[in-house]
Design a protein around this motif. Structure first.
Motif, PDB file in Angstrom:
ATOM      1  N   GLU A  32      59.220  42.266  92.520  1.00  0.00           N
ATOM      2  CA  GLU A  32      58.652  43.130  93.665  1.00  0.00           C
ATOM      3  C   GLU A  32      58.141  44.500  93.089  1.00  0.00           C
ATOM      4  O   GLU A  32      58.961  45.176  92.317  1.00  0.00           O
ATOM      5  CB  GLU A  32      59.421  43.132  94.782  1.00  0.00           C
ATOM      6  N   LEU A  33      56.893  45.000  93.537  1.00  0.00           N
ATOM      7  CA  LEU A  33      56.543  46.303  92.989  1.00  0.00           C
ATOM      8  C   LEU A  33      57.112  47.300  93.517  1.00  0.00           C
ATOM      9  O   LEU A  33      57.823  47.477  94.426  1.00  0.00           O
ATOM     10  CB  LEU A  33      54.984  46.357  93.724  1.00  0.00           C
ATOM     11  N   GLY A  34      57.569  47.988  92.315  1.00  0.00           N
ATOM     12  CA  GLY A  34      58.395  49.293  92.674  1.00  0.00           C
ATOM     13  C   GLY A  34      59.948  49.136  92.690  1.00  0.00           C
ATOM     14  O   GLY A  34      60.569  50.052  92.788  1.00  0.00           O
ATOM     15  N   ARG A  35      60.126  47.852  92.486  1.00  0.00           N
ATOM     16  CA  ARG A  35      61.846  47.709  92.502  1.00  0.00           C
ATOM     17  C   ARG A  35      62.279  47.179  91.159  1.00  0.00           C
ATOM     18  O   ARG A  35      61.170  47.229  90.066  1.00  0.00           O
ATOM     19  CB  ARG A  35      62.064  46.594  93.416  1.00  0.00           C
ATOM     20  N   GLY A  36      63.480  47.227  90.894  1.00  0.00           N
ATOM     21  CA  GLY A  36      64.074  46.415  89.581  1.00  0.00           C
ATOM     22  C   GLY A  36      64.010  44.929  89.541  1.00  0.00           C
ATOM     23  O   GLY A  36      64.040  44.198  90.593  1.00  0.00           O
ATOM     24  N   PHE A  37      63.996  44.534  88.339  1.00  0.00           N
ATOM     25  CA  PHE A  37      63.818  42.872  88.167  1.00  0.00           C
ATOM     26  C   PHE A  37      64.829  42.642  86.860  1.00  0.00           C
ATOM     27  O   PHE A  37      64.922  43.473  85.800  1.00  0.00           O
ATOM     28  CB  PHE A  37      62.633  42.463  88.105  1.00  0.00           C
ATOM     29  N   LEU A  38      65.617  41.546  86.987  1.00  0.00           N
ATOM     30  CA  LEU A  38      66.225  41.125  85.938  1.00  0.00           C
ATOM     31  C   LEU A  38      65.655  39.818  85.074  1.00  0.00           C
ATOM     32  O   LEU A  38      65.064  38.943  85.745  1.00  0.00           O
ATOM     33  CB  LEU A  38      67.781  40.359  86.435  1.00  0.00           C
TER      34      LEU A  38
END
Length: 219
Positions: A32-38
């Motif tokens: 998701e744009l602007g969020r963190g991602f694993l």
């Protein structure tokens, strides 16, 4: 992301002991744009009892590009971000040691430019008694960046499995407690019954003794 991590926990509980609780679960592919991602990457050893040393490298290829660029390198205890586009945004979330089986990295503040193909490479050296053996494992993640992330079917199923397992374990625990209580109560009742029989037998012996004395006095 959280449901998939929950599924990893469930698989770790259920997987057979020969793999030491390691389960190779695929990474999510939608950020998701602007969020963190694993960015997930797991490579389990075939023989858990064998010690090993591992390094992990991450490469990135943008859409329309032919070549991968080296963006991250982990060699315990050092984690290095190697590309300026990812400077300060990549964080090691894998195994905290030399014997790495989880090579995940966390990408902070996802942008549209982060869409593309990520390649995770394990360089593992198995420390065998007869000599060292080198193993190379590569995994790829096709990442899409969207305004609002959709929940994948596997994520929904994994979350349902997690709650079903929790309910099952709670019911199993209640059943065990009831069984233990009934078993303890039955043992208590059996002890009390044995005590009552012993007391009755003792009273009968006393009564017989008294009857014997009375008969002797009458004679």
């Amino acid at each position: 992301m959280v449901p998939r991590l929950s599924l990893v926990v469930v698989f770790s509980l259920l997987v057979c002991g020969c793999h030491g609780g390691c389960a190779e679960v695929e990474s999510l592919t939608e950020a998701e744009l602007g969020r963190g991602f694993l960015l997930g990457c797991i490579s389990c050893k075939s023989r858990e009892e064998v010690s090993a040393r591992s390094t992990v490298d991450w490469h990135f290829r943008a859409p329309g590009q032919d070549r991968f660029v080296h963006i991250f390198h982990y060699d315990h205890p050092t984690a290095d971000v190697l590309h300026p586009d990812f400077g300060g945004r990549l964080e090691w979330r894998g195994t905290p040691g030399r014997d790495v089986q989880v090579g995940a990295v966390f990408l902070h503040n996802v942008t549209k430019d982060d869409s593309g193909t990520y390649r995770c490479t394990f360089q593992r050296t198995l420390l065998l008694p007869q000599g060292h053996q080198h193993v190379r494992v590569e995994k790829e993640v096709e990442l899409s960046v969207v305004a609002v992330a959709n929940r994948e079917l596997t994520a929904v199923v994994s979350e349902i499995m997690m709650y079903v397992l929790i309910v099952f374990l709670q019911l199993w625990l209640v059943g065990v407690l009831v069984y233990c209580y009934r078993k303890t109560w039955d043992e208590h009742e059996a002890r009390e019954a044995r005590k009552a029989l012993r007391a009755q037998a003792a009273l009968m012996e006393v009564k017989d003794s008294c009857d014997g004395v009375q008969l002797e006095e009458q004679q």
